[in-house]
Design a protein around this motif. Structure first.
Motif, PDB file in Angstrom:
ATOM      1  N   THR A 174       0.855  -1.186   0.000  1.00 36.43           N
ATOM      2  CA  THR A 174       0.000   0.000   0.000  1.00 36.43           C
ATOM      3  C   THR A 174       0.886   1.228   0.000  1.00 36.43           C
ATOM      4  N   GLN A 175       0.610   2.164  -0.908  1.00 33.06           N
ATOM      5  CA  GLN A 175       1.417   3.369  -1.034  1.00 33.06           C
ATOM      6  C   GLN A 175       0.510   4.596  -1.091  1.00 33.06           C
ATOM      7  N   GLY A 176       1.133   5.769  -1.026  1.00 32.65           N
ATOM      8  CA  GLY A 176       0.389   7.017  -1.168  1.00 32.65           C
ATOM      9  C   GLY A 176      -0.434   7.391   0.042  1.00 32.65           C
ATOM     10  N   CYS A 177      -0.085   6.892   1.232  1.00 35.07           N
ATOM     11  CA  CYS A 177      -0.852   7.211   2.434  1.00 35.07           C
ATOM     12  C   CYS A 177      -0.575   8.642   2.881  1.00 35.07           C
ATOM     13  N   LYS A 178      -1.622   9.381   3.177  1.00 28.62           N
ATOM     14  CA  LYS A 178      -1.498  10.785   3.574  1.00 28.62           C
ATOM     15  C   LYS A 178      -2.337  11.046   4.807  1.00 28.62           C
ATOM     16  N   GLY A 179      -2.325  12.315   5.270  1.00 25.10           N
ATOM     17  CA  GLY A 179      -3.129  12.704   6.413  1.00 25.10           C
ATOM     18  C   GLY A 179      -2.326  12.748   7.689  1.00 25.10           C
ATOM     19  N   SER A 180      -3.032  12.701   8.815  1.00 25.23           N
ATOM     20  CA  SER A 180      -2.389  12.732  10.119  1.00 25.23           C
ATOM     21  C   SER A 180      -1.587  11.457  10.344  1.00 25.23           C
ATOM     22  N   ARG A 181      -0.798  11.460  11.403  1.00 30.94           N
ATOM     23  CA  ARG A 181      -0.011  10.261  11.702  1.00 30.94           C
ATOM     24  C   ARG A 181      -0.924   9.061  11.943  1.00 30.94           C
ATOM     25  N   ALA A 182      -2.025   9.287  12.670  1.00 30.74           N
ATOM     26  CA  ALA A 182      -2.957   8.182  12.933  1.00 30.74           C
ATOM     27  C   ALA A 182      -3.547   7.651  11.635  1.00 30.74           C
ATOM     28  N   GLU A 183      -3.874   8.544  10.707  1.00 29.82           N
ATOM     29  CA  GLU A 183      -4.432   8.126   9.423  1.00 29.82           C
ATOM     30  C   GLU A 183      -3.393   7.364   8.608  1.00 29.82           C
ATOM     31  N   GLN A 184      -2.139   7.813   8.654  1.00 31.58           N
ATOM     32  CA  GLN A 184      -1.091   7.094   7.927  1.00 31.58           C
ATOM     33  C   GLN A 184      -0.829   5.723   8.537  1.00 31.58           C
ATOM     34  N   VAL A 185      -0.848   5.637   9.861  1.00 28.72           N
ATOM     35  CA  VAL A 185      -0.652   4.345  10.529  1.00 28.72           C
ATOM     36  C   VAL A 185      -1.735   3.365  10.090  1.00 28.72           C
ATOM     37  N   ALA A 186      -2.990   3.838  10.049  1.00 31.09           N
ATOM     38  CA  ALA A 186      -4.094   2.967   9.638  1.00 31.09           C
ATOM     39  C   ALA A 186      -3.973   2.574   8.174  1.00 31.09           C
ATOM     40  N   CYS A 187      -3.614   3.533   7.320  1.00 28.48           N
ATOM     41  CA  CYS A 187      -3.494   3.278   5.880  1.00 28.48           C
ATOM     42  C   CYS A 187      -2.392   2.264   5.581  1.00 28.48           C
ATOM     43  N   HIS A 188      -1.295   2.337   6.339  1.00 28.23           N
ATOM     44  CA  HIS A 188      -0.140   1.473   6.075  1.00 28.23           C
ATOM     45  C   HIS A 188      -0.250   0.091   6.722  1.00 28.23           C
ATOM     46  N   ALA A 189      -1.393  -0.233   7.328  1.00 22.69           N
ATOM     47  CA  ALA A 189      -1.520  -1.514   8.032  1.00 22.69           C
ATOM     48  C   ALA A 189      -1.125  -2.718   7.182  1.00 22.69           C
ATOM     49  N   PRO A 190      -1.532  -2.799   5.877  1.00 22.66           N
ATOM     50  CA  PRO A 190      -1.145  -3.980   5.087  1.00 22.66           C
ATOM     51  C   PRO A 190       0.358  -4.121   4.889  1.00 22.66           C
ATOM     52  N   ASN A 191       1.110  -3.005   5.024  1.00 25.46           N
ATOM     53  CA  ASN A 191       2.561  -3.078   4.838  1.00 25.46           C
ATOM     54  C   ASN A 191       3.263  -3.708   6.034  1.00 25.46           C
ATOM     55  N   ARG A 192       2.647  -3.642   7.200  1.00 23.68           N
ATOM     56  CA  ARG A 192       3.253  -4.201   8.410  1.00 23.68           C
ATOM     57  C   ARG A 192       2.891  -5.677   8.491  1.00 23.68           C
ATOM     58  N   ARG A 193       3.804  -6.514   8.082  1.00 24.56           N
ATOM     59  CA  ARG A 193       3.514  -7.944   7.995  1.00 24.56           C
ATOM     60  C   ARG A 193       4.803  -8.744   8.175  1.00 24.56           C
ATOM     61  N   VAL A 194       4.649 -10.004   8.465  1.00 21.32           N
ATOM     62  CA  VAL A 194       5.775 -10.935   8.522  1.00 21.32           C
ATOM     63  C   VAL A 194       5.468 -12.053   7.539  1.00 21.32           C
ATOM     64  N   VAL A 195       6.383 -12.299   6.622  1.00 25.82           N
ATOM     65  CA  VAL A 195       6.200 -13.320   5.592  1.00 25.82           C
ATOM     66  C   VAL A 195       7.058 -14.533   5.935  1.00 25.82           C
ATOM     67  N   VAL A 196       6.418 -15.690   5.927  1.00 31.42           N
ATOM     68  CA  VAL A 196       7.136 -16.954   6.125  1.00 31.42           C
ATOM     69  C   VAL A 196       7.266 -17.593   4.737  1.00 31.42           C
ATOM     70  N   ARG A 197       8.495 -17.615   4.241  1.00 28.45           N
ATOM     71  CA  ARG A 197       8.775 -18.113   2.887  1.00 28.45           C
ATOM     72  C   ARG A 197       9.321 -19.543   2.964  1.00 28.45           C
ATOM     73  N   VAL A 198       8.649 -20.439   2.278  1.00 30.51           N
ATOM     74  CA  VAL A 198       9.002 -21.858   2.319  1.00 30.51           C
ATOM     75  C   VAL A 198       9.631 -22.256   0.988  1.00 30.51           C
ATOM     76  N   ASP A 199      10.827 -22.811   1.043  1.00 28.90           N
ATOM     77  CA  ASP A 199      11.456 -23.343  -0.169  1.00 28.90           C
ATOM     78  C   ASP A 199      10.765 -24.636  -0.575  1.00 28.90           C
ATOM     79  N   LEU A 200      10.405 -24.727  -1.852  1.00 27.12           N
ATOM     80  CA  LEU A 200       9.736 -25.925  -2.351  1.00 27.12           C
ATOM     81  C   LEU A 200      10.758 -26.842  -3.005  1.00 27.12           C
ATOM     82  N   LEU A 201      10.667 -28.104  -2.697  1.00 27.58           N
ATOM     83  CA  LEU A 201      11.590 -29.056  -3.285  1.00 27.58           C
ATOM     84  C   LEU A 201      11.225 -29.287  -4.752  1.00 27.58           C
ATOM     85  N   PRO A 202      12.199 -29.555  -5.622  1.00 31.72           N
ATOM     86  CA  PRO A 202      11.910 -29.821  -7.040  1.00 31.72           C
ATOM     87  C   PRO A 202      11.017 -31.049  -7.184  1.00 31.72           C
TER      88      PRO A 202
END
Length: 306
Positions: A278-306
């Motif tokens: 998510t990009q282009g978030c504007k407004g107050s700090r609280a509004e930006q924090v809410a807008c950027h919620a999808p960016n705050r994440r942890v990705v678990v990446r699993v290597d797949l065997l051939p």
């Protein structure tokens, strides 16, 4: 991503179209729900795509959730239904409202606004509670939930800003795309804003990780390599964001090990704010924090065997 906007009066549309009777909430006939969800393709840069869906949960409220785009009716989602549509990039109001009649508040009050970027696809989930704000969901999580939904086809869209999507031809995926699979966990589910420690993780976050461990063992019996990647929003200094992403990745790694996965097979890294959904978030700090919620994440990446 969404913020409350100044409201203006809009004419009410027909109750026949917009207020689905409660009995229809249980109607899963072909007249109401069409084909099962399949992953949507990318759209052209002059469009933004929205996939709005409602989970087929046992405690779903009776009746349809009326979806409005720029205060105009787009669809009425029954439990287990989804709708996909495109609009021009820019500012749009979006929402899905339960028990909308007789005042049709989705058109006239509690309108939420989003800045949609060209070429992007946004996944929104209907909330079954009192909060009518759209729930932004990362693609990986959304498509795992969308697998249990079917296309909503019984209601005619009256949203004038909605257009047919111009899908792009699928391009050859990078060589590594077929060698790993990502599981994305919302950082706001795992931690409070700005937190990263083992003691900071929420009960819902611990539950989500336990469920992920079960899924990994079931889906990847020959699991050999996992990378836990911490992502942050762009608020704050880059060095601090990198450190925060790394701390959160370490915490999730510890919980994966607590769940029985091999510590030797799990490495960590931080993407900080380098891979925003998510990009282009504007407004107050609280509004930006809410807008950027999808960016705050942890990705678990699993290597797949051939």
């Amino acid at each position: 991503m969404f913020k409350h906007t100044t409201l203006f009066h809009a004419a009410l549309l027909s109750a026949v179209l917009y207020n689905m009777p409660a009995a229809m909430a249980q109607d899963a006939s072909p007249k109401a729900l069409g084909s099962a969800y399949t992953p949507v393709a990318a759209v052209s840069a002059d469009q933004a795509q929205v996939v709005y869906y409602r989970l087929p949960v046992a405690n779903a409220q009776a009746g349809a959730a009326n979806v409005y785009v720029d205060r105009e009716f787009q669809s009425a989602l029954l439990p287990g239904g989804y709708t996909a549509f495109c609009v021009t990039p820019g500012q749009h109001s979006l929402g899905a409202y339960l028990n909308d009649a007789p005042n049709y508040n989705g058109k006239n009050t509690d309108v939420y606004s989003a800045q949609l970027s060209g070429g992007m696809t946004y996944f929104l989930r209907v909330g079954e509670g009192a909060n009518t704000a759209p729930q932004a969901v990362a693609r990986a999580q959304a498509e795992s939930e969308l697998g249990a939904t079917r296309q909503q086809i019984h209601a005619l869209s009256r949203a004038s800003h909605v257009a047919a999507c111009n899908y792009q031809a699928a391009s050859a995926a990078p060589a590594r795309a077929s060698t790993f699979k990502d599981y994305s966990l919302s950082s706001d589910v795992l931690f409070a804003f700005g937190k990263s420690g083992y003691a900071d993780i929420s009960p819902s976050g611990r539950k989500a990780i336990r469920e992920l461990v079960t899924q990994l063992r079931t889906s990847h019996p020959n699991l050999e390599q996992i990378e836990v990647i911490g992502h942050t929003d762009p608020i704050g200094k880059p060095a601090a964001n990198h450190a925060l992403g790394l701390k959160r990745a370490h915490t999730v790694r510890r919980l994966l090990v607590d769940g029985g996965l091999s510590a030797a097979d799990i490495k960590v890294s931080s993407a900080a704010a380098d891979d925003l959904v998510t990009q282009g978030c504007k407004g107050s700090r609280a509004e930006q924090v809410a807008c950027h919620a999808p960016n705050r994440r942890v990705v678990v990446r699993v290597d797949l065997l051939p």
